[in-house]
Design an enzyme around this catalytic site. Structure first.
Site, mmCIF file in Angstrom:
data_model
loop_
_atom_site.group_PDB
_atom_site.id
_atom_site.type_symbol
_atom_site.label_atom_id
_atom_site.label_comp_id
_atom_site.label_asym_id
_atom_site.label_seq_id
_atom_site.Cartn_x
_atom_site.Cartn_y
_atom_site.Cartn_z
ATOM 1 N N GLU A 26 87.234 26.204 62.804
ATOM 2 C CA GLU A 26 87.291 27.472 61.951
ATOM 3 C C GLU A 26 87.031 28.620 63.283
ATOM 4 O O GLU A 26 87.646 29.517 62.861
ATOM 5 C CB GLU A 26 86.245 27.794 60.939
ATOM 6 C CG GLU A 26 86.274 26.790 59.800
ATOM 7 C CD GLU A 26 87.614 26.969 58.807
ATOM 8 O OE1 GLU A 26 87.687 26.301 57.910
ATOM 9 O OE2 GLU A 26 88.373 28.104 59.231
ATOM 10 N N HIS A 38 94.288 32.530 54.523
ATOM 11 C CA HIS A 38 93.427 31.893 55.300
ATOM 12 C C HIS A 38 93.979 30.409 55.565
ATOM 13 O O HIS A 38 93.836 30.155 56.814
ATOM 14 C CB HIS A 38 91.840 32.004 54.836
ATOM 15 C CG HIS A 38 91.159 30.773 55.515
ATOM 16 N ND1 HIS A 38 90.713 31.202 56.748
ATOM 17 C CD2 HIS A 38 90.684 29.634 55.401
ATOM 18 C CE1 HIS A 38 89.806 30.217 57.450
ATOM 19 N NE2 HIS A 38 90.173 29.298 56.541
ATOM 20 N N HIS A 50 95.036 27.697 59.074
ATOM 21 C CA HIS A 50 94.774 26.197 59.608
ATOM 22 C C HIS A 50 96.318 25.308 59.775
ATOM 23 O O HIS A 50 96.432 24.563 60.650
ATOM 24 C CB HIS A 50 93.985 25.505 58.371
ATOM 25 C CG HIS A 50 92.790 25.695 58.321
ATOM 26 N ND1 HIS A 50 91.820 25.230 58.939
ATOM 27 C CD2 HIS A 50 91.992 26.436 57.366
ATOM 28 C CE1 HIS A 50 90.624 25.694 58.861
ATOM 29 N NE2 HIS A 50 90.756 26.541 57.843
ATOM 30 N N SER A 77 92.962 34.100 60.899
ATOM 31 C CA SER A 77 93.314 34.714 59.827
ATOM 32 C C SER A 77 92.675 35.979 59.450
ATOM 33 O O SER A 77 92.749 36.784 58.244
ATOM 34 C CB SER A 77 93.393 33.552 58.508
ATOM 35 O OG SER A 77 91.741 33.346 58.631
HETATM 36 N N1 HBI Z 1 87.473 22.744 50.461
HETATM 37 N N2 HBI Z 1 89.590 23.599 49.944
HETATM 38 C C1 HBI Z 1 88.538 23.234 50.818
HETATM 39 N N3 HBI Z 1 88.772 23.932 51.978
HETATM 40 C C2 HBI Z 1 87.655 23.684 53.062
HETATM 41 O O1 HBI Z 1 88.030 23.891 54.315
HETATM 42 C C3 HBI Z 1 86.516 22.860 52.597
HETATM 43 C C4 HBI Z 1 86.220 22.584 51.247
HETATM 44 N N4 HBI Z 1 85.180 21.774 50.968
HETATM 45 C C5 HBI Z 1 84.075 21.292 52.114
HETATM 46 C C6 HBI Z 1 84.444 22.100 53.220
HETATM 47 N N5 HBI Z 1 85.650 22.764 53.772
HETATM 48 C C7 HBI Z 1 83.454 22.034 54.254
HETATM 49 O O2 HBI Z 1 82.248 21.797 53.577
HETATM 50 C C8 HBI Z 1 83.529 20.932 55.285
HETATM 51 O O3 HBI Z 1 83.018 20.944 56.391
HETATM 52 C C9 HBI Z 1 83.487 19.709 54.607
HETATM 53 FE FE FE Z 2 89.150 27.237 56.624
#
Ligand code: HBI
Ligand code: FE
Length: 299
Positions: free
Chosen positions: A190, A144, A149, A209
Site C-alpha cells: 500500500e 484505488h 494495485h 491512487s
Molecule cells: N478486502 N477487498 C479487499 N481489499 C483489501 O485490500 C483487503 C480486504 N480485506 C482485508 C484486507 N485487505 C487487509 O486486512 C489485508 O491485510 C488482509
Molecule cells: Fe489497497
C-alpha cells in the site's frame, strides 16, 4: 496539491470483521467467495467521466513519481477511456503474470482476501467514489484498487510476492500475528517506496491512487524515509487516517520477495509481545534516507 491535509485514501485495512462503520457496498448478492459479476451496465456517464478525470490527473504525475514497472504496465492496460472491463483486462493480465482480478462489493474478510491472493486473484471493488470523495475516501473503490494495485500485478516478481502474502495470511492468523503481517502489507503493497536507477519512486497502491500523497511521499520533508527492514516493518504501527509518517524503501522487488521468504514464525514469536514502534519514530539502528520533521513530534 490540496491545502488541507486530506486523509490518505484508505486501502483495505478495514474489513467486515472489524470495521467501525457499515461498509457501503452491497454484499447481498455475492458468491460464497465474496465475488460478483462486474455490473458494467450500472456505470453512469457521470461515473465514466469521473474515472477519466481521476485517471488523467493521476497519470500526469506518474512519469515523475512512479516506479518504471508501473508506468510500463498502466500504459499497456490502456484504461484511460473509462472504468475498465475486468474481463477484458484479465485476458491481458493472465498472459503477463497469471493474475486475474475479481469484482467484489468492497472490503472482504481477511481469510477470503488471503484465499484470493493465494490463488492469484486480486479482489477489485467494482464501484467508483462520489464526486465529493475525489481526494479521499474511507474504503477502496475501483480507482484505488485498479489504478493503485493492478498495474504491478502484471509484474511477475511482484505478482509472486502478492501470492506469497496471501499464503502467509492463514499462518499469521493461526499465530495471532495478523497485526504484524498487516503492517508488512501496509508498508509495502500500500505505501511502499523503491529506490532504483532513477532515484526514489513510488510502488505502493495507496500512494499511487492518491494525488496528494504521491507528491508528499517523495517531495515532503515531513515524513521519515527509512531503508526497508523486515522486523522493523513488522513492528511499526501505521496511520489509517492521514498521510504516512514513515515510508520504508526497498532497493528492488527481488529484495522484497526474498525478504518475505524468511521464516515468519520465529519473528512473530519474538515481536508479537514487544511494544509496537510509533509511526513517526526513527531508531538508532535505522538506515535513515531522510529524517522527517515528523520525527520531532513527541510519540
Ligand atoms: N478486502 N477487498 C479487499 N481489499 C483489501 O485490500 C483487503 C480486504 N480485506 C482485508 C484486507 N485487505 C487487509 O486486512 C489485508 O491485510 C488482509
Ligand atoms: Fe489497497
Amino acid at each position: 496539491m490540496e491545502t488541507q491535509r486530506p486523509k490518505a485514501a484508505l486501502p483495505g485495512q478495514w474489513n467486515p470483521g472489524h470495521t467501525t462503520h457499515a461498509l457501503r457496498g452491497d454484499y447481498s448478492h455475492v458468491r460464497p467467495d465474496f465475488t460478483l459479476d462486474q455490473p458494467l451496465a450500472r456505470y453512469t456517464d457521470a461515473e465514466q467521466d469521473r474515472w477519466r478525470r481521476l485517471y488523467a490527473r493521476q497519470i500526469e504525475l506518474m512519469p515523475r513519481y512512479a516506479v518504471k514497472e508501473f508506468l510500463d504496465s498502466i500504459e499497456e492496460l490502456d484504461v484511460s477511456g473509462g472504468i475498465p472491463d475486468f474481463a477484458r483486462v484479465n485476458r491481458k493480465l493472465g498472459r503477463l503474470s497469471g493474475f486475474q482480478i475479481v469484482a467484489v462489493p468492497g472490503l472482504i474478510p481477511d481469510d477470503q482476501f488471503f484465499a484470493h491472493l493465494a490463488n492469484r486473484r486480486f479482489p477489485v471493488t467494482w464501484w467508483i467514489r462520489n464526486e465529493s470523495e475525489l481526494d479521499y475516501l474511507e474504503e477502496p473503490d475501483v480507482f484505488h484498487d485498479f489504478f493503485g494495485h493492478v498495474p504491478l500485478l502484471a509484474h511477475p516478481i511482484f505478482a509472486d510476492y502478492m501470492v506469497d502474502y496471501g499464503k502467509a495470511g492463514p499462518h499469521a492468523v493461526a499465530q495471532n500475528a495478523m497485526p504484524l503481517l498487516s503492517r508488512l502489507y501496509w508498508y509495502t503493497i500500500e505505501f511502499g517506496l523503491i529506490r532504483g536507477g532513477d532515484g526514489l519512486r513510488v510502488y505502493g497502491a495507496g500512494i499511487l491512487s492518491s494525488r496528494g500523497e504521491t507528491v508528499y511521499s517523495i517531495d515532503s520533508d515531513v515524513p521519515n524515509r527509512i531503508a526497508f527492514d523486515l522486523e522493523r516493518v513488522l513492528s511499526t504501527e501505521y496511520r489509517i487516517d492521514a498521510y504516512q509518517e514513515s515510508y520504508f524503501v526497498i532497493d528492488t522487488f527481488d529484495q522484497l520477495f526474498a525478504e518475505t521468504h524468511k521464516p515468519f514464525a520465529p519473528l512473530y514469536e519474538r515481536l508479537r509481545n514487544l511494544p509496537a514502534i510509533a509511526p513517526n519514530a526513527v531508531l538508532p539502528r535505522d538506515r535513515v534516507l531522510h529524517r522527517g520533521t515528523i520525527s520531532e513530534r513527541p510519540q
